[in-house]
Scaffold this active site. Structure first.
Site, PDB file in Angstrom:
ATOM      1  N   HIS A 133      -6.657  -7.861  -0.073  1.00 57.57           N
ATOM      2  CA  HIS A 133      -6.861  -6.399   0.968  1.00 57.57           C
ATOM      3  C   HIS A 133      -7.892  -6.703   2.072  1.00 57.57           C
ATOM      4  CE1 HIS A 133      -5.825  -2.208   1.231  1.00 57.57           C
ATOM      5  NE2 HIS A 133      -6.904  -2.377   1.681  1.00 57.57           N
ATOM      6  N   HIS A 192      -3.039  -4.123   3.296  1.00 53.89           N
ATOM      7  CA  HIS A 192      -4.154  -3.218   4.170  1.00 53.89           C
ATOM      8  C   HIS A 192      -3.688  -2.946   5.681  1.00 53.89           C
ATOM      9  CE1 HIS A 192      -7.923  -1.675   5.946  1.00 53.89           C
ATOM     10  NE2 HIS A 192      -7.880  -2.541   6.719  1.00 53.89           N
ATOM     11  N   ASN A 244     -10.252  -1.104   0.049  1.00 48.76           N
ATOM     12  CA  ASN A 244     -11.526  -0.709   0.735  1.00 48.76           C
ATOM     13  C   ASN A 244     -11.783   0.739   0.467  1.00 48.76           C
ATOM     14  OD1 ASN A 244      -9.439  -0.717   2.738  1.00 48.76           O
ATOM     15  ND2 ASN A 244     -10.974   0.626   4.021  1.00 48.76           N
ATOM     16  N   HIS A 245     -10.878   1.624   0.187  1.00 49.61           N
ATOM     17  CA  HIS A 245     -10.880   3.202  -0.204  1.00 49.61           C
ATOM     18  C   HIS A 245     -11.006   3.278  -1.705  1.00 49.61           C
ATOM     19  CE1 HIS A 245     -10.552   3.981   4.017  1.00 49.61           C
ATOM     20  NE2 HIS A 245      -9.189   3.671   4.057  1.00 49.61           N
ATOM     21  N   GLU A 295      -4.008   1.751  -2.873  1.00 57.07           N
ATOM     22  CA  GLU A 295      -5.070   2.031  -2.127  1.00 57.07           C
ATOM     23  C   GLU A 295      -5.079   3.362  -1.103  1.00 57.07           C
ATOM     24  OE1 GLU A 295      -8.049   1.044  -1.440  1.00 57.07           O
ATOM     25  OE2 GLU A 295      -8.444   1.251   0.770  1.00 57.07           O
ATOM     26  N   ASN A 296      -3.886   3.783  -0.593  1.00 55.14           N
ATOM     27  CA  ASN A 296      -3.935   4.828  -0.070  1.00 55.14           C
ATOM     28  C   ASN A 296      -3.010   5.945  -0.438  1.00 55.14           C
ATOM     29  OD1 ASN A 296      -3.445   2.353   2.523  1.00 55.14           O
ATOM     30  ND2 ASN A 296      -5.364   3.742   2.414  1.00 55.14           N
ATOM     31  N   HIS A 304      -0.536  -2.731   6.766  1.00 53.65           N
ATOM     32  CA  HIS A 304       0.518  -1.611   6.689  1.00 53.65           C
ATOM     33  C   HIS A 304       1.748  -2.118   7.345  1.00 53.65           C
ATOM     34  CE1 HIS A 304      -2.119   2.096   5.184  1.00 53.65           C
ATOM     35  NE2 HIS A 304      -2.109   0.990   4.702  1.00 53.65           N
ATOM     36  N   ASP A 350       0.812  -1.233   0.084  1.00 50.71           N
ATOM     37  CA  ASP A 350       0.007   0.087   0.113  1.00 50.71           C
ATOM     38  C   ASP A 350       0.860   1.250  -0.014  1.00 50.71           C
ATOM     39  OD1 ASP A 350      -0.948  -2.383   1.392  1.00 50.71           O
ATOM     40  OD2 ASP A 350      -2.725  -1.284   2.074  1.00 50.71           O
TER      41      ASP A 350
END
Length: 270
Positions: free
Chosen positions: A162, A187, A79-80, A51-52, A189, A22
């Site tokens: 994830h 997810h 999820n984001h 994702e982030n 991290h 991520d």
């Protein structure tokens, strides 16, 4: 007279795939864009979870372009995925090889949950799945993979799972053992020290770790999360600054299955 030995068997070299965990905020984008071009020649294909990448939540065009220019071949989400409005037109454009979570039940969900790439004449299919334990509940990711693996045109399959719960990630690894080339978790991290090859040739690691601020609490400036734990009251979370780290997993694939796997980590100098 010499006998004709017939056609020789051509040797197919192993496929070396780098999966990068991520990417978090601007520090994650910076270390990715600076370091990936340096190591990119060592690999046949690079997958990056973005994702982030946009301020800690989701992805936008600048983040995607930066990753692709650095050498990424496929971008996965989580999820984001829907946090930035940029994602909707990006999923409709061939310019961006993005894979969002596969296990959305709505057939009208934008984008795709898997993509197949030609890597030196070999097929590599990248799949993104979203876990359900301690997460928003989507369709069953285990059954979604069962359905996908009924296809016979996928080649080697690389899964970015994830998910939050270690048990759910391990369960997916064993469920797909011998059926895919790799199951790598994202997810949480924090890289886990359980890199291995499961039975049947499936590379597995519970979490690849993230690519973002080194001196942080999973990417956020320390004051916000720490303040919440100390006071039990809400605190503002912001992306941490300073040096960044890049975490990932290297998987060597032969004949559609993993022959080797190892963790990869790089930390910027102070």
């Amino acid at each position: 007279m010499a006998l004709n030995p017939g056609p020789s068997t051509l040797y197919t070299p192993p496929m070396r795939v780098l999966f990068i965990g991520d990417v978090f905020g601007q520090p994650g984008r910076r270390v990715l864009q600076n370091h990936l071009p340096v190591i990119r020649p060592q690999f046949d294909f690079v997958i990056v979870n973005m994702e982030n990448s946009a301020g800690g939540f989701g992805i936008h065009r600048d983040a995607a372009r930066g990753a692709l220019e650095a050498g990424a071949g496929c971008l996965t989400l989580g999820n984001h995925a829907w946090h930035h409005k940029d994602i909707y037109p990006m999923l409709a454009e061939d310019t961006y090889p993005i894979v969002r979570p596969l296990n959305y039940a709505d057939p009208g969900t934008p984008g795709v949950g898997w993509r197949t790439f030609d890597v030196n004449g070999e097929k590599l299919t990248v799949v993104n799945l979203l876990g359900r334990v301690f997460m928003d509940s989507l369709s069953n990711p285990f059954r979604a993979m069962d359905d996908l693996l009924e296809r016979d045109d996928l080649g080697a399959v690389f899964v970015d799972f994830h998910a939050e719960a270690t048990s759910e990630k391990q369960a997916m690894g064993w469920h797909l053992a011998g059926r895919v080339a790799a199951v790598i978790g994202t997810h949480t991290h924090v890289p886990t020290a359980d890199t291995r090859i499961l039975k049947g040739g499936t590379a597995y690691q519970t979490d690849a770790g993230f690519t973002g601020p080194h001196d942080s609490i999973i990417g956020s400036a320390i004051e916000g999360p720490l303040g919440r734990f100390l006071t039990e009251r809400p605190h503002r979370y912001g992306v941490a600054e300073g040096r960044a780290e890049l975490n990932g997993v290297i998987v060597q694939i032969e004949g559609g299955r993993a022959a080797a796997a190892e963790r990869y980590r790089f930390v910027e100098d102070d």
